[in-house]
Motif scaffolding. Structure first.
Motif, mmCIF file in Angstrom:
data_model
loop_
_atom_site.group_PDB
_atom_site.id
_atom_site.type_symbol
_atom_site.label_atom_id
_atom_site.label_comp_id
_atom_site.label_asym_id
_atom_site.label_seq_id
_atom_site.Cartn_x
_atom_site.Cartn_y
_atom_site.Cartn_z
ATOM 1 N N HIS A 34 0.832 -1.209 0.000
ATOM 2 C CA HIS A 34 0.000 0.000 0.000
ATOM 3 C C HIS A 34 0.867 1.261 0.000
ATOM 4 O O HIS A 34 0.359 2.353 -0.191
ATOM 5 C CB HIS A 34 -0.935 0.000 1.211
ATOM 6 N N MET A 35 2.172 1.111 0.214
ATOM 7 C CA MET A 35 3.025 2.298 0.307
ATOM 8 C C MET A 35 3.997 2.442 -0.857
ATOM 9 O O MET A 35 4.613 3.497 -1.020
ATOM 10 C CB MET A 35 3.839 2.258 1.608
ATOM 11 N N VAL A 36 4.173 1.395 -1.610
ATOM 12 C CA VAL A 36 5.155 1.454 -2.706
ATOM 13 C C VAL A 36 4.613 0.761 -3.951
ATOM 14 O O VAL A 36 3.726 -0.092 -3.856
ATOM 15 C CB VAL A 36 6.493 0.759 -2.311
ATOM 16 N N ASN A 37 5.136 1.133 -5.093
ATOM 17 C CA ASN A 37 4.752 0.451 -6.328
ATOM 18 C C ASN A 37 5.805 -0.534 -6.783
ATOM 19 O O ASN A 37 5.531 -1.429 -7.567
ATOM 20 C CB ASN A 37 4.520 1.467 -7.453
ATOM 21 N N GLU A 38 7.028 -0.308 -6.280
ATOM 22 C CA GLU A 38 8.113 -1.188 -6.728
ATOM 23 C C GLU A 38 8.790 -1.848 -5.538
ATOM 24 O O GLU A 38 9.016 -1.192 -4.504
ATOM 25 C CB GLU A 38 9.168 -0.371 -7.473
ATOM 26 N N VAL A 39 9.099 -3.127 -5.705
ATOM 27 C CA VAL A 39 9.832 -3.818 -4.638
ATOM 28 C C VAL A 39 11.042 -4.531 -5.224
ATOM 29 O O VAL A 39 11.106 -4.800 -6.428
ATOM 30 C CB VAL A 39 8.963 -4.878 -3.904
ATOM 31 N N ILE A 40 11.972 -4.821 -4.336
ATOM 32 C CA ILE A 40 13.145 -5.623 -4.726
ATOM 33 C C ILE A 40 13.257 -6.753 -3.719
ATOM 34 O O ILE A 40 13.319 -6.504 -2.506
ATOM 35 C CB ILE A 40 14.424 -4.772 -4.683
ATOM 36 N N TYR A 41 13.237 -7.978 -4.206
ATOM 37 C CA TYR A 41 13.435 -9.124 -3.319
ATOM 38 C C TYR A 41 14.930 -9.330 -3.131
ATOM 39 O O TYR A 41 15.661 -9.455 -4.121
ATOM 40 C CB TYR A 41 12.844 -10.392 -3.926
ATOM 41 N N LEU A 42 15.368 -9.350 -1.894
ATOM 42 C CA LEU A 42 16.797 -9.636 -1.672
ATOM 43 C C LEU A 42 17.031 -11.115 -1.898
ATOM 44 O O LEU A 42 16.218 -11.953 -1.509
ATOM 45 C CB LEU A 42 17.186 -9.260 -0.239
ATOM 46 N N ASN A 43 18.132 -11.442 -2.532
ATOM 47 C CA ASN A 43 18.506 -12.850 -2.712
ATOM 48 C C ASN A 43 19.090 -13.391 -1.420
ATOM 49 O O ASN A 43 19.517 -12.623 -0.548
ATOM 50 C CB ASN A 43 19.554 -12.975 -3.812
#
Ligand code: F6R
Length: 611
Positions: free
Chosen positions: A200-209
């Motif tokens: 609800h706060m961001v449009n983009e995420v990055i999954y950490l490996n």
């Protein structure tokens, strides 16, 4: 399991962190806390029990801390140390605060080392070694990032943690096995245990490996891999959608999730059935080999799905299947010469036992296929091939729609391997696909018997012990029914293969002991009915859940719920999917009658990220 959040660069950071923790509630927890930086001082707010307790404490301070723009927060599911305020995260040491999920395996050793340096420990957590190590390292290096990296190099185990310090607005995070996601906001950055919680706060995420660590401030972030090289990880667009946190008028998420099965299973089936009436499953990718078997690993309810899968795969494809508990597989020395592949089943895609079993399989050169509900979960990301169940987020701790969707995927795998290995005809394959499409609507008919299960629940709600019986393909359903009941209602319940009763468990039967049996018309129903007679003769109070086809054979049973019969050829094949609904409704209604916490039963967590 524990949930982690961190926010940097957004005003009223504590409030945002609280909202994110709310979205992580489903993971299970028994205390919660926040740490924030105010005028170069780290402060904490902590509370035992549910988040509303933490919220009340926060509200008292809210006016004063509105301007705060960096905070970390945590929901704690106790592993090391009791549920006490002192053990609640964030855990502080001088000017460092840390939240942590998972286990630091070498914490005892580090504790001893630190005690020799006169460090005083104030909690019984394994976590506390992290802030102390950081404090000491900061004194030596005067550089927060370098201090954090030295800690990552020292600690062992499966964990994710976030740390802040009092000198600068930045958050350090690291993950090894436990999940962690970075969210990229407009002028702020966030970390969370899953993408959904911050969506609800961001449009983009990055999954950490696995093995990654990162440092974030309000506008920038740098990610490093386990070899300390700075790396770029893919940015993924996510929709801002938290509809899953809506109960849609039901009293509990679990109730909603039981009743939405006809709708969401349409998605599961839709993703499996291709337009040209073929199944979207690829035995080549799974590395199915004619003369080799399949091992299936899973935990809890997913393990019972695996047991049903074994019946189906062996029946329709003649490929031998070995089903194992993930927690056992990873620590034994499995002989894999006769196996070409492993299927792992995990709703969350994060169960550490299953993730580790899969890693072990990879190490042993087995090709791995994941059946999971969560795209980009650790298990999805590490599997060679993933098949998704597509039932949307499951919030209730007890697995319901995930179980039925896993069964649908497993049965589809069985049929696809069957046609691939020429063990079933194409008529049978087509007939299966046509009948599979009818399953959601059929489940609605079973759900419409809800009142009958409420009555059944009322009859057994005060019992101290309850047995579940099933035979053949419904034996795993007896295990699942008993698990569902015990975890939700806290009534002691056990599932048995009906034919095994006489080899021991029958000694448990005494006057009035409730015995719930699942029965289908599978050619061995007469045998199951004899087992019921044996229970009745010893005073057991039998409750039978059977399909209508058996109606003439079971007239002597007083307490029964008859579910409709499905199309002839497929009735017994699909019966585990159909019987899941009674198993879920009985457990749900008993728990509701007893007033237990249906969505978050005591001691349980949705995503089990510790061993
Ligand atoms: C029981 C239940 C658990 C899970 C188990 C595995 O209702 O939900 O037994 O099935 O913890 O979880 P996943 O499937 O996420 O690996």
């Amino acid at each position: 399991m524990c949930g982690i959040v961190g926010i940097v660069g957004k005003l009223n950071a504590c409030k945002s962190a609280l909202n994110i923790l709310k979205n992580l509630e489903y993971r299970g927890y028994d205390s919660a806390g926040l740490a924030y930086l105010q005028k170069n001082h780290l402060n904490t707010i902590k509370a035992l029990g549910k988040l509303n307790k933490l919220k009340s404490k926060f509200e008292v301070l809210e006016e004063d801390i509105k301007d705060i723009s960096i905070a970390i927060g945590h929901t704690r599911w106790a592993t090391h140390g009791k549920v006490l305020l002192e053990n609640t995260h964030p855990i502080l040491s001088e000017n460092i605060a840390v939240v942590h999920n998972g286990i630091i395996e070498n914490h005892d050793e580090i504790r001893l080392e630190l005690k020799e340096k006169n460090v005083v420990f104030e909690t019984s957590t394994d976590t506390e070694v992290i802030p102390h190590l950081l404090s000491i390292s900061m004194k030596n290096t005067n550089n927060f990032f370098n201090a954090c990296v030295s800690v990552v190099e020292k600690i062992e185990g499966a964990y994710a943690f976030a740390a802040i310090h009092s000198l600068k607005e930045e958050i350090f995070v690291a993950r090894k096995t436990s999940p962690l996601v970075i969210g990229l906001g407009d002028g702020y950055n966030i970390v969370g245990s899953d993408a959904q919680s911050i969506s609800h706060m961001v449009n983009e995420v990055i999954y950490l490996n696995d093995g990654d660590y990162a440092i974030l401030n309000k506008t920038n972030f740098q990610i490093y891999d386990l070899n300390n090289n700075e790396v770029k990880r893919e940015k993924i667009n996510i929709k801002s959608n938290l509809n899953f946190l809506n109960k849609d008028g039901y009293k509990h998420f679990m109730e909603k999730e039981i009743h939405e099965q006809p709708n969401v299973l349409i998605n599961t089936i839709g993703s499996l059935v291709r337009e040209e009436n073929d199944l979207n499953i690829f035995p080549e990718k799974m590395n199915i080999q004619k003369n080799f078997g399949i091992t299936i690993c899973a935990a809890g309810t997913s393990h019972y799905a695996a047991m049903v899968g074994k019946y189906w795969i062996e029946k329709f494809s003649s490929i031998p299947v070995n089903v194992e508990l993930s927690s056992e597989y990873r620590y034994r020395r499995p002989a894999t010469a006769m196996y070409s592949c492993m299927i792992v089943i995990s709703q969350s895609g994060e169960s550490i036992d299953t993730l580790m079993a899969m890693r072990e399989a990879k190490r042993l050169n087995l090709t791995t296929t994941a059946i999971t509900n969560v795209e980009n979960s650790s298990i999805d990301r590490e599997a060679d091939y993933s098949i998704f169940t597509h039932v949307g987020p499951e919030v209730g701790v007890a697995s319901t729609k995930s179980f039925t969707s896993q069964l649908i995927v497993l049965l589809s795998i069985a049929m696809k391997i069957g046609i691939y290995n020429k063990k079933i005809t194409s008529e049978k394959y087509q007939s299966f696909i046509q009948n599979l499409k009818l399953v959601p609507n059929f489940l609605s008919k079973i759900l419409s018997l809800n009142e009958e299960f409420i009555n059944l629940a009322q009859s057994i709600k005060n019992s101290q012990n309850i047995l579940y019986l099933g035979r053949g393909i419904l034996y795993p359903l007896a295990l699942e029914g008993a698990l569902k009941l015990k975890e939700l209602s806290y009534i002691h319940s056990e599932g048995f293969a009906a034919g095994e009763m006489k080899h021991g468990p029958i000694a448990l039967i005494e006057e009035g002991l409730p015995i719930i049996m699942f029965l289908t018309s599978d050619g061995i129903e007469e045998k199951s009915i004899s087992n019921l007679q044996e229970a009745l003769a010893r005073g057991g109070e039998v409750f039978l859940i059977s399909d209508q086809k058996n109606i003439n054979k079971i007239s002597f049973i007083e307490n029964k719920v008859l579910i409709p019969s499905f199309h002839d050829t497929w009735n017994d094949v699909f019966s585990p999917i159909f019987m899941s609904i009674p198993a879920q409704l009985i457990a749900y209604h008993v728990a509701r009658e007893r007033g237990t916490d249906v969505d978050q039963p005591r001691n349980l967590a949705k995503s089990v990220t510790v061993e």
